[in-house]
Structures are given as structure tokens and as C-alpha cells.
Design an enzyme around this catalytic site. Structure first.
Site, mmCIF file in Angstrom:
data_model
loop_
_atom_site.group_PDB
_atom_site.id
_atom_site.type_symbol
_atom_site.label_atom_id
_atom_site.label_comp_id
_atom_site.label_asym_id
_atom_site.label_seq_id
_atom_site.Cartn_x
_atom_site.Cartn_y
_atom_site.Cartn_z
ATOM 1 N N ASN A 1 31.412 41.887 44.037
ATOM 2 C CA ASN A 1 31.438 43.309 44.369
ATOM 3 C C ASN A 1 30.020 43.860 44.273
ATOM 4 O OD1 ASN A 1 31.732 46.086 44.469
ATOM 5 N ND2 ASN A 1 33.523 46.147 43.121
ATOM 6 N N CYS B 1 31.227 52.882 45.110
ATOM 7 C CA CYS B 1 31.560 51.831 46.081
ATOM 8 C C CYS B 1 31.894 52.391 47.460
ATOM 9 C CB CYS B 1 32.724 50.990 45.570
ATOM 10 S SG CYS B 1 32.384 50.201 43.993
ATOM 11 N N HIS C 1 35.581 47.485 51.764
ATOM 12 C CA HIS C 1 34.730 47.244 50.594
ATOM 13 C C HIS C 1 35.127 45.916 49.968
ATOM 14 C CE1 HIS C 1 32.791 47.466 46.833
ATOM 15 N NE2 HIS C 1 33.805 47.943 46.136
HETATM 16 N N1 ACO Z 1 38.430 35.636 32.379
HETATM 17 C C1 ACO Z 1 39.566 35.221 31.771
HETATM 18 N N2 ACO Z 1 40.510 36.061 31.328
HETATM 19 C C2 ACO Z 1 40.286 37.375 31.509
HETATM 20 C C3 ACO Z 1 39.136 37.864 32.127
HETATM 21 C C4 ACO Z 1 38.181 36.922 32.564
HETATM 22 N N3 ACO Z 1 37.038 37.294 33.183
HETATM 23 N N4 ACO Z 1 39.207 39.218 32.176
HETATM 24 C C5 ACO Z 1 40.361 39.543 31.602
HETATM 25 N N5 ACO Z 1 41.007 38.453 31.207
HETATM 26 C C6 ACO Z 1 42.298 38.362 30.531
HETATM 27 C C7 ACO Z 1 42.698 39.637 29.849
HETATM 28 O O1 ACO Z 1 42.094 39.747 28.579
HETATM 29 C C8 ACO Z 1 44.187 39.490 29.764
HETATM 30 O O2 ACO Z 1 44.478 38.645 28.692
HETATM 31 P P1 ACO Z 1 45.750 38.949 27.758
HETATM 32 O O3 ACO Z 1 46.934 38.835 28.694
HETATM 33 O O4 ACO Z 1 45.661 37.864 26.759
HETATM 34 O O5 ACO Z 1 45.524 40.315 27.231
HETATM 35 C C9 ACO Z 1 44.520 38.737 31.049
HETATM 36 O O6 ACO Z 1 43.314 38.152 31.519
HETATM 37 C C10 ACO Z 1 45.092 39.636 32.117
HETATM 38 O O7 ACO Z 1 44.268 40.795 32.204
HETATM 39 P P2 ACO Z 1 44.560 41.920 33.259
HETATM 40 O O8 ACO Z 1 43.504 42.977 33.115
HETATM 41 O O9 ACO Z 1 45.977 42.311 33.203
HETATM 42 O O10 ACO Z 1 44.331 41.099 34.591
HETATM 43 P P3 ACO Z 1 44.593 41.551 36.046
HETATM 44 O O11 ACO Z 1 45.541 40.654 36.687
HETATM 45 O O12 ACO Z 1 44.850 43.021 36.150
HETATM 46 O O13 ACO Z 1 43.194 41.254 36.709
HETATM 47 C C11 ACO Z 1 41.260 42.478 37.461
HETATM 48 C C12 ACO Z 1 42.022 41.936 36.269
HETATM 49 C C13 ACO Z 1 40.793 41.300 38.304
HETATM 50 C C14 ACO Z 1 40.055 43.233 36.956
HETATM 51 C C15 ACO Z 1 42.203 43.370 38.285
HETATM 52 O O14 ACO Z 1 42.784 44.350 37.470
HETATM 53 C C16 ACO Z 1 41.498 44.026 39.401
HETATM 54 O O15 ACO Z 1 41.163 43.413 40.367
HETATM 55 N N6 ACO Z 1 41.285 45.349 39.303
HETATM 56 C C17 ACO Z 1 40.515 46.055 40.268
HETATM 57 C C18 ACO Z 1 39.179 46.144 39.724
HETATM 58 C C19 ACO Z 1 38.104 46.168 40.743
HETATM 59 O O16 ACO Z 1 38.100 45.504 41.741
HETATM 60 N N7 ACO Z 1 37.131 46.955 40.420
HETATM 61 C C20 ACO Z 1 35.958 46.993 41.179
HETATM 62 C C21 ACO Z 1 35.362 48.316 41.086
HETATM 63 S S1 ACO Z 1 36.316 49.459 41.917
HETATM 64 C C22 ACO Z 1 36.210 49.050 43.434
HETATM 65 O O17 ACO Z 1 35.213 48.576 43.863
HETATM 66 C C23 ACO Z 1 37.392 49.284 44.181
#
Ligand code: ACO
Length: 330
Positions: A287, A123, A257
Site C-alpha cells: 500500500n 489514500c 487504490h
Molecule cells: N502477521 C501475523 N499475524 C498477524 C499479523 C501479521 N502481520 N497482524 C495481525 N496478526 C494476527 C492478529 O494478532 C490476530 O491474532 P489473534 O487472532 O491471535 O488475535 C490475527 O492475526 C487476526 O487479526 P485480524 O486483525 O482479525 O486479521 P484480519 O483478517 O482482519 O486481517 C488486515 C488484518 C489484513 C489488516 C485486515 O483487517 C485488512 O486488510 N484491513 C484493511 C486495512 C487496510 O488495508 N488498510 C490500509 C489503509 S486504508 C486503505 O488504504 C484503504
């Protein structure tokens, strides 16, 4: 790694003279994804800001999208392929393991001179590519560069994994950089790049030609990526401002990004960058990895936000981790 620009009147500078972008026609909304995995529009919007993504059809490879974006950037600059002697394509989703996707874009544009190569910093690839092109241009090794970010992440996403598949989309963006001796204070001012391969397991693809012999699928520890993206990435931003002798107050536009609205806003808040200076396009295309910054630059330039003379910061983090920031006087 950092690079400080000299201010000698004769010094060559890399000036942005054109931008372009391309998104596949097929739009997949959050609602459409609910038919595939257990998710909801509300969850995706609240956690990421993403409302839809564009997905390439079988004929739309990374080089096809990259060529469209590059052609749009050339048109915008009033140039043709004959004017280009360097093509860099930042991508993690090349058409083939080799040759470089950049060579296929070069050929499609009828460019038969100069060099073309891919750059892999996931990225962060576009920031690394701008910094690399800048070094070719300001040392006189090339005169005009096409710097492209192009991706088809839909091909490496695990469509059964709701924690990742909702985040990504396909697309491409490009800029034309030109070496100029009369640029005044315009051009790429500085860049700050970092990598730390110890973080491999937090964001990676579980295959490759040298390991499994397969393409593999994207794997991510979302919370860890989030924590690092907000907590650590500010070092390159602070370094870029320090190199240029500027501060966040001098900034006209922050073009990060486009991974996730929450990451972007938390980073901006931490840096004291007002929300109205953020260019945010993640809602419309998700993304798109290395393509996201040039896509956002193209949107903000064409809608009149980015104007000549404006100070623009680009910034990204990706797998590795690799991360970087660059300051550009438009
Ligand atoms: N839909 C519904 N529920 C979901 C989904 C979905 N698509 N994905 C996960 N969940 C659930 C999980 O299973 C979890 O359930 P549980 O509590 O019953 O176990 C709950 O939602 C919370 O999950 P978390 O992973 O704790 O959610 P979080 O608030 O951390 O959000 C996310 C997840 C959006 C991926 C966040 O961690 C994030 O933004 N991380 C950065 C990732 C990113 O942007 N990566 C891109 C590549 S790197 C880059 O480009 C920088």
C-alpha cells in the site's frame, strides 16, 4: 461532491497524455519482515496479497520520488517542465510540514510558472487531485497539469507493529493532464468525492505539527477499515456511473487504490466488475497510499492493457475517512 461533465463540442476536457512512476530500489520481501516482527509470508499473502514493498533510502524523500515519477510522465507525454502550469502532489508524507512538496517537485523540474500545491486526502489523495486538476483545466484556469501521488509511508509506519507495518511501502506515480477542446469523448468524465471525519480513530497518525509537534506513527483498526472499504465505498462508484450514464459493463479497467487484494476483489465482486478487468499491483509494492493508483495506471498503460478510448475507473478510500471515484475515457 460530484461534477457532471457538459457535452458541448467546445467544452474543454482533461485528457491523460502521459504517465510515469518511480519505486525505490530497495525491495523488502515478506520473508525479510519476519526478521523484524512476528509474521509470515503466508499470513501476509493470504490476508493482503502483498509479496514485497519498496522502501526509500535516507536520500529518497517524497519529493525525490515524486520528481522521478513526474519526469517519467513528462517524457512519456513528450513535454518538458515549460509546458506545465499546475502541479498537484497528493501526499500524507510531505518532505517538510511546509513548503508544499509540490513546490519542491516544481523546482526540481525547473517549472517557474503556474501554481503548485499539496493535496491531503491520504489514500484517496490521487482521486481528489485528479478531480481538482480537472476543475482547473476545464475552466481554463490551467492548460497542463502534473498530478502526482508520492509517499514515503515507511517514515510514519510503526515498525514494531506487525498489524500495520507489513501493509505499506514507498513510491510515486504521476499523470500529465492536458486541457483539450478537441478531445471528443476522451478525458475525465466525472468524479464523486466524499469525506466523513467521524471515522478519524479508525485510521490516523498519532502526531502532527499542531498537536504533538512530532510526526507521529500510523494507527489503524484494520477490521473496521476493511468493513468500511468494502461496505461503504461503493456509493461513489455508483454515483460516478450514474453521472456518466454508464455501468460496470462499460468499463475496460478498474484501477482501485492498491491497499489489499481482498478489499479490491470484494469491492469488484459487489459491483459486478469481472476480476480480469482489475488492475492489481499491490503484490509488488504494498500500500503506497496516494501513489498506488498512478503506479498501477502506469503499469497497465505501459504493458499495453490501457489503450486510448478505454474506459477506466479509479477509486480509493483513505483516512478520515475520505473516499472517491472518477471515470476517465483514456
Ligand atoms: N502477521 C501475523 N499475524 C498477524 C499479523 C501479521 N502481520 N497482524 C495481525 N496478526 C494476527 C492478529 O494478532 C490476530 O491474532 P489473534 O487472532 O491471535 O488475535 C490475527 O492475526 C487476526 O487479526 P485480524 O486483525 O482479525 O486479521 P484480519 O483478517 O482482519 O486481517 C488486515 C488484518 C489484513 C489488516 C485486515 O483487517 C485488512 O486488510 N484491513 C484493511 C486495512 C487496510 O488495508 N488498510 C490500509 C489503509 S486504508 C486503505 O488504504 C484503504
Amino acid at each position: 461532491m460530484s461534477a457532471l461533465r457538459t457535452d458541448s463540442p467546445q467544452a474543454l476536457r482533461s485528457v491523460v497524455v502521459g504517465t510515469g512512476s518511480s519505486l525505490p530500489a530497495q525491495v523488502v520481501t515478506n520473508a525479510a519482515l519476519t526478521e523484524r516482527v512476528d509474521t509470515s509470508d503466508a499470513w501476509i499473502v493470504q490476508r493482503t496479497g502483498i509479496r514485497q514493498r519498496h522502501i526509500a533510502d535516507a536520500s529518497e524523500t517524497t519529493s525525490v520520488l515524486g520528481t522521478r515519477a513526474a519526469r517519467a510522465a513528462l517524457d512519456d507525454a513528450g513535454l518538458t517542465g515549460d509546458d506545465i502550469d499546475l502541479v498537484i502532489c497528493a501526499t500524507s508524507t510531505p518532505d517538510h510540514t511546509f513548503p508544499a512538496t509540490a513546490t519542491q517537485i516544481q523546482a526540481a523540474l525547473g517549472i517557474h510558472q503556474g501554481a503548485a500545491f499539496d493535496l491531503q486526502a491520504v489514500c484517496a489523495g490521487f482521486v481528489f487531485a485528479v478531480s481538482t486538476a480537472d476543475k482547473f483545466l476545464t475552466t481554463g484556469s490551467a492548460r497542463r497539469a502534473l498530478v502526482i501521488g508520492a509517499e514515503t509511508f515507511s517514515r510514519i509506519v510503526d515498525w514494531e507493529d506487525r498489524t500495520t507495518c507489513v501493509l505499506f511501502g514507498d513510491g510515486a506515480g504521476a499523470v500529465v493532464l492536458e486541457a483539450r477542446a478537441d478531445a471528443g469523448d476522451r478525458g475525465v468524465l466525472c468524479a464523486s468525492l466524499r469525506s466523513d471525519g467521524r471515522h478519524r480513530e479508525k485510521l490516523y497518525v498519532d502526531g502532527g505539527p499542531g498537536s504533538t509537534g512530532t510526526t507521529g506513527r500510523l494507527r489503524m483498526e484494520g477490521r473496521e477499515v476493511f468493513r468500511f472499504a468494502v461496505g461503504q465505498v461503493t456509493d461513489v462508484i455508483a454515483d460516478a456511473f450514474a453521472q456518466a450514464g454508464l455501468t460496470a459493463d462499460d468499463l475496460d479497467w478498474f484501477v482501485p487504490h492498491q491497499a489489499n487484494r481482498r478489499i479490491i476483489e470484494a469491492s469488484a465482486d459487489k459491483l459486478g466488475i469481472p476480476r480480469e478487468k482489475i488492475v492489481l499491483t499491490v503484490d509488488r509494492h504494498g500500500n503506497t497510499s496516494a501513489a498506488s493508483i498512478p503506479l498501477a495506471l502506469d503499469v497497465a498503460r505501459r504493458d499495453g492493457r490501457i489503450q486510448p478510448g478505454h474506459l477506466v475507473m479509479i477509486e480509493a478510500i483513505g483516512g478520515g475517512f475520505s473516499w472517491g471515484a472518477a471515470l476517465i475515457r483514456w
